[in-house]
Scaffold this motif. Structure first.
Motif, short mmCIF file in Angstrom:
data_model
loop_
_atom_site.label_atom_id
_atom_site.label_comp_id
_atom_site.label_asym_id
_atom_site.label_seq_id
_atom_site.Cartn_x
_atom_site.Cartn_y
_atom_site.Cartn_z
N SER A 140 40.16 36.28 42.90
CA SER A 140 40.62 35.57 44.21
C SER A 140 39.69 34.44 44.27
O SER A 140 38.71 34.31 43.57
CB SER A 140 40.44 36.42 45.49
N LEU A 141 40.07 33.45 45.07
CA LEU A 141 39.44 32.19 45.44
C LEU A 141 38.12 32.76 46.01
O LEU A 141 38.12 33.50 46.76
CB LEU A 141 40.20 31.23 46.29
N ALA A 142 37.00 31.86 45.73
CA ALA A 142 35.78 32.20 46.02
C ALA A 142 35.56 32.23 47.46
O ALA A 142 34.79 32.93 48.08
CB ALA A 142 34.64 31.34 45.20
N SER A 143 36.39 31.17 48.23
CA SER A 143 36.22 30.91 49.68
C SER A 143 37.33 30.17 50.43
O SER A 143 37.92 29.42 49.54
CB SER A 143 34.67 30.29 49.94
N GLU A 158 32.65 30.75 36.51
CA GLU A 158 31.13 30.13 36.24
C GLU A 158 31.24 29.24 37.19
O GLU A 158 30.00 28.72 37.19
CB GLU A 158 30.99 29.63 34.71
N GLY A 159 32.06 28.26 37.36
CA GLY A 159 32.09 27.09 38.34
C GLY A 159 32.02 27.44 39.68
O GLY A 159 31.93 26.66 40.63
N GLY A 160 32.18 28.72 40.02
CA GLY A 160 32.12 29.14 41.51
C GLY A 160 33.16 28.83 42.21
O GLY A 160 33.00 29.12 43.63
N LEU A 161 34.38 28.82 41.58
CA LEU A 161 35.80 28.88 42.25
C LEU A 161 36.29 30.19 42.48
O LEU A 161 37.31 30.10 43.14
CB LEU A 161 36.60 27.80 41.45
N LEU A 162 35.77 31.06 41.84
CA LEU A 162 36.52 32.42 41.88
C LEU A 162 35.78 33.52 42.34
O LEU A 162 34.56 33.40 42.14
CB LEU A 162 37.08 32.86 40.56
N ARG A 163 36.37 34.64 42.98
CA ARG A 163 35.51 35.79 43.25
C ARG A 163 36.29 36.88 42.62
O ARG A 163 37.32 37.49 42.85
CB ARG A 163 35.58 35.96 44.74
N PRO A 164 35.64 37.14 41.36
CA PRO A 164 36.19 38.54 40.62
C PRO A 164 35.72 39.73 41.31
O PRO A 164 34.43 39.88 41.67
CB PRO A 164 35.52 38.25 39.14
N ARG A 165 36.62 40.80 41.11
CA ARG A 165 35.82 42.22 41.48
C ARG A 165 36.67 43.26 40.61
O ARG A 165 38.09 43.04 40.23
CB ARG A 165 36.34 42.43 43.00
N LYS A 166 36.10 44.21 40.53
CA LYS A 166 36.68 45.24 39.46
C LYS A 166 37.30 46.26 40.39
O LYS A 166 36.46 46.71 41.43
CB LYS A 166 35.46 45.82 38.60
#
Length: 152
Positions: free
Chosen positions: A52-55, A36-44
């Motif tokens: 993973s880390l968002a960037s 929610e804080g934009g720190l992660l990049r989830p993927r199914k």
């Protein structure tokens, strides 16, 4: 959990829970907030959800925070990845890391290929020539959006 993701590898909730030493439920709750804080990049992927880390920017901020914490005496108990080979040499996002990455940096400084001027790192003419021997496109790297090297 964020430190575990610094390797650039996507991990599942259970893997991250194991890294943090918490239950899967606790890890899931924390990961939801980090997402929610934009720190992660989830993927199914199939029935699994990977994080993973968002960037690269998130990784750089984390590195800065870890450096600040270390400078204040707040060190992690475990000094790096569990796997000794990953502590020895690895790629972390777009840079070299581990003991060998540090040794390579120190060697480039010692040979005069890089010069540290305050917080600025300068590639010398001999450094550019050295890089070109390995067919590294120095001009292309200098034009890239991300800095070639960061000193923190």
């Amino acid at each position: 959990m964020l430190t575990a993701l610094m390797s650039g590898k996507a991990l599942t909730v259970s893997e991250l829970a194991g890294e943090a030493g918490v239950t899967i439920q606790t890890a899931s709750s924390h990961l939801s907030k980090l997402d929610e804080g934009g720190l992660l990049r989830p993927r199914k992927q199939g029935r699994h959800k990977y994080f993973s880390l968002a960037s690269d920017e998130v990784a750089h901020v984390l590195e800065g925070l870890m450096g600040l914490a270390a400078g204040s005496g707040y060190l992690r108990k475990r000094t790096g990845p569990r796997d000794a080979e990953l502590r020895q040499a690895r790629v972390c996002y777009n840079h070299l890391a581990g003991d060998m990455g540090t040794q390579m940096f120190d060697s480039l400084i010692a040979q005069g290929h890089l010069v540290l001027d305050g917080k600025e790192l300068i590639l010398t003419d001999s450094g550019a020539a050295f890089a070109s021997e390995f067919e590294i496109d120095v001009e292309g790297l200098c034009k890239a959006r991300a800095p070639v090297c960061r000193v923190e």
